[in-house]
Write a protein that holds these residues in place. Structure first.
Motif, PDB file in Angstrom:
ATOM      1  N   UNK A  51       4.508   2.353  -3.754  1.00 52.02           N
ATOM      2  CA  UNK A  51       4.931   2.007  -2.400  1.00 52.02           C
ATOM      3  C   UNK A  51       5.981   0.911  -2.515  1.00 52.02           C
ATOM      4  N   UNK A  52       7.111   1.086  -1.878  1.00 51.42           N
ATOM      5  CA  UNK A  52       8.171   0.093  -1.947  1.00 51.42           C
ATOM      6  C   UNK A  52       8.063  -0.839  -0.748  1.00 51.42           C
ATOM      7  N   UNK A  53       7.884  -2.113  -1.035  1.00 55.59           N
ATOM      8  CA  UNK A  53       7.807  -3.127   0.011  1.00 55.59           C
ATOM      9  C   UNK A  53       7.934  -4.495  -0.618  1.00 55.59           C
ATOM     10  N   UNK A  54       8.875  -5.285  -0.167  1.00 56.72           N
ATOM     11  CA  UNK A  54       9.144  -6.588  -0.767  1.00 56.72           C
ATOM     12  C   UNK A  54       8.213  -7.634  -0.152  1.00 56.72           C
ATOM     13  N   UNK A  64       9.320  -0.773   6.197  1.00 54.63           N
ATOM     14  CA  UNK A  64       9.400  -0.093   4.905  1.00 54.63           C
ATOM     15  C   UNK A  64       8.337   0.991   4.784  1.00 54.63           C
ATOM     16  N   UNK A  65       7.112   0.680   5.182  1.00 52.25           N
ATOM     17  CA  UNK A  65       6.025   1.648   5.048  1.00 52.25           C
ATOM     18  C   UNK A  65       6.166   2.811   6.024  1.00 52.25           C
ATOM     19  N   UNK A  66       6.838   2.581   7.147  1.00 49.62           N
ATOM     20  CA  UNK A  66       7.015   3.657   8.129  1.00 49.62           C
ATOM     21  C   UNK A  66       7.908   4.764   7.598  1.00 49.62           C
ATOM     22  N   UNK A  67       8.632   4.490   6.520  1.00 48.97           N
ATOM     23  CA  UNK A  67       9.516   5.488   5.918  1.00 48.97           C
ATOM     24  C   UNK A  67       8.915   6.093   4.648  1.00 48.97           C
ATOM     25  N   UNK A  68       7.626   5.851   4.409  1.00 51.57           N
ATOM     26  CA  UNK A  68       6.981   6.361   3.205  1.00 51.57           C
ATOM     27  C   UNK A  68       5.624   6.979   3.553  1.00 51.57           C
ATOM     28  N   UNK A 111       0.047  -6.909   4.742  1.00 49.27           N
ATOM     29  CA  UNK A 111      -0.322  -5.700   4.012  1.00 49.27           C
ATOM     30  C   UNK A 111      -1.739  -5.260   4.381  1.00 49.27           C
ATOM     31  N   UNK A 112      -2.629  -6.220   4.515  1.00 51.19           N
ATOM     32  CA  UNK A 112      -3.997  -5.899   4.939  1.00 51.19           C
ATOM     33  C   UNK A 112      -3.994  -5.297   6.334  1.00 51.19           C
ATOM     34  N   UNK A 113      -3.245  -5.900   7.246  1.00 48.99           N
ATOM     35  CA  UNK A 113      -3.173  -5.385   8.618  1.00 48.99           C
ATOM     36  C   UNK A 113      -2.687  -3.940   8.637  1.00 48.99           C
ATOM     37  N   UNK A 114      -1.653  -3.658   7.863  1.00 50.40           N
ATOM     38  CA  UNK A 114      -1.057  -2.326   7.880  1.00 50.40           C
ATOM     39  C   UNK A 114      -1.994  -1.263   7.299  1.00 50.40           C
ATOM     40  N   UNK A 115      -2.867  -1.663   6.384  1.00 48.30           N
ATOM     41  CA  UNK A 115      -3.755  -0.701   5.723  1.00 48.30           C
ATOM     42  C   UNK A 115      -5.187  -0.739   6.251  1.00 48.30           C
TER      43      UNK A 115
END
Length: 230
Positions: A51-54, A64-68, A111-115
């Motif tokens: 997963x690409x995310x800086x 970034x995650x919305x495109x993967x 990152x925790x929120x998104x997952x």
């Protein structure tokens, strides 16, 4: 087979954890700062997803995650990546504070929120590889220790909020560990670096796996790891 999302897989503790889980045959999703780094990780760990995310720019992780493609479920989210820059409070600039807090605290929170949906689905486990600096602060460690104290607060709040969803949350506090980051710290301190004096990354990785492998209904909340007398 469990599914794990890991930050900091490129070196040190993160690499040791990744090797252990890959050897088990688990499904790994490794967070990389850019596409080039993602290719390197994919070559180093055949079969792993990336997963690409800086993490230095947590406000852009959602975009970034919305495109993967993301994993459908996450059994564990392992926050291992971190940065450190030493300096006295009199020396530290807002740039250093912002960079340290972004990578070490805000990025793990985002990152925790998104997952969280995938973690809730799996009744998963979030592991924060913190630091001894998350329990005390020494001279020249203000920015790093503040970020790690904040990370402990994040873990404690998350545990209280998400227990009803079956989420387990563990903070691991390694002492000085023989990693490239530790070599950098010694350089900043003006000290000679002797890796043999410190905890091995593999030892910390085994500690992380101990927390992950507990039976459902059991949780290690906080666990310290220190070098022992030799």
């Amino acid at each position: 087979m469990s599914t794990h999302v890991i930050t900091g897989a490129g070196s040190g503790i993160g690499a040791a954890v990744t090797r252990e889980l890959l050897a088990r045959g688990d499904e790994l999703w490794l967070v990389a700062r850019d596409a080039g780094r993602a290719r390197q990780l994919a070559e180093e760990y055949p079969g792993a997803h990336t997963l690409v995310g800086d993490l230095a720019e947590p406000a852009r992780l959602s975009w970034a995650f919305s495109h993967q493609s993301l994993p459908e479920r996450v059994d564990s989210l392992l926050h291992v990546a971190g940065v450190v820059d030493l300096g006295t409070v009199a020396e530290l600039t807002p740039k250093v504070w912002d960079q340290t807090l972004a990578a070490n605290l805000v990025a793990p929170a985002e990152l925790t929120r998104l997952l969280l949906p995938q973690l809730r689905l799996a009744r998963g486990h979030v592991v924060f590889v913190n630091s001894g600096a998350g329990l005390r602060a020494n001279p020249q460690w203000a920015a790093y220790a503040a970020s790690k104290h904040g990370l402990k607060a994040l873990a404690d709040a998350l545990r209280a909020e998400e227990g009803e969803h079956g989420l387990r949350v563990t903070s691991v506090y390694p002492g000085r560990t023989a990693t490239p980051m530790q070599a950098k710290v010694h350089q900043q301190e003006g000290r000679e670096y002797d890796a043999s004096r410190w905890v091995t990354p593999e030892s910390v990785a085994r500690t992380v796996l101990t927390a992950l492998d507990l039976p459902v209904g059991t949780e290690i909340t906080d666990l310290s790891v220190r070098p022992s007398p030799r």
